[in-house]
Design a protein around this motif. Structure first.
Motif, PDB file in Angstrom:
ATOM      1  N   ALA A 291       0.837  -1.271  -0.123  1.00  0.00           N
ATOM      2  CA  ALA A 291      -0.013   0.113   0.020  1.00  0.00           C
ATOM      3  C   ALA A 291       0.984   1.173  -0.211  1.00  0.00           C
ATOM      4  O   ALA A 291       0.506   2.213  -0.709  1.00  0.00           O
ATOM      5  N   ARG A 292       1.954   1.381   0.689  1.00  0.00           N
ATOM      6  CA  ARG A 292       2.938   2.417   0.983  1.00  0.00           C
ATOM      7  C   ARG A 292       3.483   2.827  -0.222  1.00  0.00           C
ATOM      8  O   ARG A 292       3.518   3.702  -0.896  1.00  0.00           O
TER       9      ARG A 292
ATOM     10  N   GLU B 271       2.444   1.968  -3.512  1.00  0.00           N
ATOM     11  CA  GLU B 271       1.456   2.327  -4.339  1.00  0.00           C
ATOM     12  C   GLU B 271       1.226   3.793  -4.052  1.00  0.00           C
ATOM     13  O   GLU B 271       1.102   4.649  -4.858  1.00  0.00           O
ATOM     14  N   GLN B 272       0.967   4.253  -2.706  1.00  0.00           N
ATOM     15  CA  GLN B 272       0.845   5.505  -2.360  1.00  0.00           C
ATOM     16  C   GLN B 272       1.924   6.394  -2.846  1.00  0.00           C
ATOM     17  O   GLN B 272       1.851   7.750  -3.385  1.00  0.00           O
TER      18      GLN B 272
END
Length: 125
Positions: A97-98, A100-101
């Protein structure tokens, strides 16, 4: 060439990881099932490989800009190897997720070990 959006490096003590490898809890908490199978295949060089892989996990976490915080755990950063031995990283959970962020798409790793020390360098593009 893609822009660099994250860089990380880490050194790791081979004897420290060798001692930690004696504890099953450590192995389960830090290394994925695939990583544990890879380490088992390494025989006597398993502690050096494990230390380099641990350093890689730390380097990737640093390149993500978080270290092991914000829900990012070592087992979410899996060190992979191609047939020729080239290392790579596969992320899951909060680590993915990080990435992708940040807008990251590619993680490049370089691992090395000599004697009692292992090093890893991670670059996110």
């Amino acid at each position: 060439m893609s822009d660099v959006i994250g860089v990380g490096v880490d050194l790791c003590s081979v004897p420290r990881i060798a001692r930690a490898m004696e504890r099953e809890h450590f192995m389960q908490r830090v290394y994925t099932q695939e990583e544990r199978a890879y380490l088992k295949s390494r025989g006597k060089s398993a502690p050096q490989s494990a230390a380099a892989m641990f350093a890689a996990k730390e380097a990737v976490a640093k390149a993500l800009g978080t270290g092991f915080a914000q829900g990012i755990m070592p087992e979410q950063i899996e060190v992979t190897h191609t047939g020729s031995g080239q290392p790579g990283a596969r992320l899951t959970g909060a680590a993915q997720a990080r990435l992708e962020q940040m807008g990251g798409g590619r993680i490049l790793l370089s691992l090395s070990h000599e004697g009692d020390t292992a090093i890893a360098f991670a670059l996110i593009q």
